[in-house]
Design a protein around this motif. Structure first.
Motif, short mmCIF file in Angstrom:
data_model
loop_
_atom_site.label_atom_id
_atom_site.label_comp_id
_atom_site.label_asym_id
_atom_site.label_seq_id
_atom_site.Cartn_x
_atom_site.Cartn_y
_atom_site.Cartn_z
N THR A 38 0.84 -1.21 0.00
CA THR A 38 0.00 0.00 0.00
C THR A 38 0.87 1.26 0.00
O THR A 38 0.91 2.00 -0.99
CB THR A 38 -0.92 0.01 1.23
OG1 THR A 38 -0.14 -0.11 2.41
CG2 THR A 38 -1.95 -1.09 1.14
N ARG A 61 3.42 12.77 15.21
CA ARG A 61 2.03 12.32 15.18
C ARG A 61 1.36 12.47 16.53
O ARG A 61 1.97 12.14 17.56
CB ARG A 61 2.03 10.83 14.77
CG ARG A 61 0.67 10.14 14.68
CD ARG A 61 0.94 8.68 14.28
NE ARG A 61 -0.21 7.83 14.24
CZ ARG A 61 -0.78 7.41 13.11
NH1 ARG A 61 -0.35 7.83 11.96
NH2 ARG A 61 -1.78 6.56 13.15
N HIS A 70 1.16 -4.97 12.21
CA HIS A 70 1.35 -5.83 11.03
C HIS A 70 1.85 -7.21 11.45
O HIS A 70 2.79 -7.31 12.23
CB HIS A 70 2.35 -5.18 10.07
CG HIS A 70 1.86 -3.88 9.50
ND1 HIS A 70 1.69 -2.76 10.28
CD2 HIS A 70 1.47 -3.54 8.25
CE1 HIS A 70 1.22 -1.77 9.52
NE2 HIS A 70 1.08 -2.21 8.28
N SER A 184 -4.35 0.94 3.35
CA SER A 184 -5.30 -0.18 3.40
C SER A 184 -6.72 0.27 3.78
O SER A 184 -6.91 1.29 4.43
CB SER A 184 -4.81 -1.20 4.44
OG SER A 184 -4.75 -0.59 5.72
N GLY A 234 -7.82 8.77 13.35
CA GLY A 234 -7.11 9.37 12.22
C GLY A 234 -7.98 10.31 11.40
O GLY A 234 -7.48 11.20 10.72
O1 TXA Z 1 -1.83 0.55 4.35
C1 TXA Z 1 -1.74 0.89 5.52
O2 TXA Z 1 -2.64 0.71 6.34
C2 TXA Z 1 -0.42 1.57 5.96
C3 TXA Z 1 0.70 0.53 5.81
C4 TXA Z 1 2.00 1.01 6.38
O3 TXA Z 1 0.31 -0.69 6.33
N1 TXA Z 1 -0.52 2.05 7.31
C5 TXA Z 1 -1.27 3.14 7.65
O4 TXA Z 1 -1.19 3.50 8.97
O5 TXA Z 1 -1.93 3.76 6.85
P1 TXA Z 1 -1.67 4.91 9.53
O6 TXA Z 1 -1.22 4.94 10.92
O7 TXA Z 1 -1.18 6.01 8.66
O8 TXA Z 1 -3.23 4.83 9.53
C6 TXA Z 1 -3.88 4.01 10.47
C7 TXA Z 1 -5.35 4.35 10.54
C8 TXA Z 1 -5.57 5.66 11.25
O9 TXA Z 1 -6.56 6.41 10.57
C9 TXA Z 1 -6.08 5.21 12.61
O10 TXA Z 1 -6.93 6.15 13.20
C10 TXA Z 1 -6.81 3.91 12.28
O11 TXA Z 1 -6.03 3.33 11.25
N2 TXA Z 1 -6.81 3.02 13.44
C11 TXA Z 1 -5.76 2.38 13.98
N3 TXA Z 1 -6.14 1.69 15.08
C12 TXA Z 1 -7.45 1.89 15.23
C13 TXA Z 1 -8.42 1.45 16.19
N4 TXA Z 1 -8.10 0.67 17.21
N5 TXA Z 1 -9.70 1.86 16.02
C14 TXA Z 1 -10.05 2.66 14.99
N6 TXA Z 1 -9.17 3.12 14.05
C15 TXA Z 1 -7.89 2.74 14.18
#
Ligand code: TXA
Ligand code: MG
Length: 352
Positions: A38, A61, A70, A184, A234
């Protein structure tokens, strides 16, 4: 400043020494930018709170924005998720390894800092061979948000990671460009009906085909009111914001061309045409009377996704001030592209 190593890994078998080095740094609590299908992720040992804390600092952040954990095989899922609803197993079977993240109840072992204080954890098994080799070798789940400075477009090449994180992380893996290009699909399985929190390459239709009813969170296409509790933290933050002011223009080829040319003419009358760009499709270019930068062709949403973030970064390098973006149709993976552009444009949309 940290000393940042570049670790070339194009082939996980041929470049086994690189895989070992990246894994060694991760096991020691280091921060390593790794490719996935991704976007590039900034990885740290998901079970090491100090390492995860450093990821927030390196990216700038907010610490209540949780990370995606992952894993390389299903056996690792039990270490991070405390219960697996039937739907989770079905979705894992259908879409893992691949660009789908599932939000599930977390185990005690996952530290609060990894989940931004939430009782749930987001988990994904990437399909990228280099990512999986590194997770396997590190033998621990890796917390990895996108490897950009918070607020800048997600990185889809090693160069983007170097631009954003040089001197702030222990290593950057030098590898191929990301094939999908947008982050993703995030789906929450914590309630009765699965909810899409962030659209990605796995589409709502594909999810419905496997588990039946699936809803799409309001925030995917609409601005949240200031005081609303975001289902996914996010969504609260201004995202993917280039330095230029973006306007998303949704309309036919001719409607778009006409609109942009009129706007450019108005600006010219006021001597304000400098820095105007059209972020458009190949088919639009010939008729536009402003500098153009294409992010694909009209009907190829996958190509638009693959080029999106690189083009947003190029616009900043060009010193763009006002950018009129030809909106993709919000369908299939185009929904993910539309969702990212909406945020880049701070919800400034013109419907023609
Ligand atoms: O494709 C992807 O998902 C990439 C690659 C590196 O794997 N990662 C990614 O991570 O986009 P990040 O941190 O940029 O985005 C993660 C998203 C954020 O919007 C966050 O709020 C949401 O996932 N998220 C993570 N944990 C969560 C949770 N427990 N409940 C609700 N949303 C969550
Ligand atoms: Mg991100």
């Amino acid at each position: 400043m940290k000393k940042t190593e570049i670790i070339p890994i194009y082939d996980p078998t041929g470049d086994a020494a690189g895989v070992c080095r990246a894994a060694e740094l991760l096991r020691q609590g280091g921060l390593v930018a790794i490719p996935t299908e991704t976007v590039y992720g900034l990885a740290a040992d998901a079970f090491n709170p100090r390492a995860v804390q450093e990821v927030y600092a390196a990216k700038g952040r907010p610490s209540d924005n949780p990370m995606i954990v992952h894993i390389a095989e299903l056996a690792m899922l039990e270490q991070v998720a405390s219960s697996l609803p039937e739907n989770a197993l079905r979705l894992a079977e259908a879409f893992w390894p691949g660009p789908l993240t599932m939000v599930l109840p977390k185990t005690e072992r996952v530290p609060a800092v990894t989940t931004g204080g939430l009782e749930s954890v987001a988990v994904r098994m990437p399909s990228d061979g280099v990512a999986r080799a590194i997770i396997r070798q590190a033998a621990t789940p890796l917390a990895a948000p996108s490897a950009n400075r918070s607020g800048s477009p997600s990185p889809t090449t090693c160069r983007h990671c170097i631009d954003d994180l040089w001197g702030r992380v222990d290593a950057i893996v030098e590898s191929h460009d990301c094939t999908v290009g947008v982050e993703s699909t995030v789906v929450s399985l914590c309630g009765d009906v699965p909810v899409i929190l962030r659209p990605g390459a796995v589409t709502p239709e594909q999810l419905r085909h496997v588990v039946g009813e699936v809803t799409v969170a309001d925030a995917v296409l609409h601005m949240l009111p200031e005081d609303a509790a975001a289902p996914s933290p996010g969504m609260k933050y201004k995202h993917y914001s280039p330095n230029a002011r973006l306007q998303l223009v949704h309309g036919s080829q001719w409607g778009y061309i006409d609109y942009v040319n009129r706007k450019a003419e108005e600006a010219r009358l006021h001597g304000e045409e400098a820095g105007i760009y059209a972020m458009c499709f190949d088919e639009d270019i010939r008729r536009l009377e402003v500098p153009t930068i294409s992010y694909g062709v009209t009907d190829d949403y996958a190509l638009q996704a693959a080029q999106l973030f690189d083009v947003l970064r190029q616009l900043d390098k060009l010193g763009a001030k006002t950018v009129y973006v030809h909106a993709p149709e919000p369908e299939e993976i185009g929904l993910a592209v539309y969702n990212r552009l909406l945020r880049a444009a701070a919800f400034d949309v013109v419907e023609l």
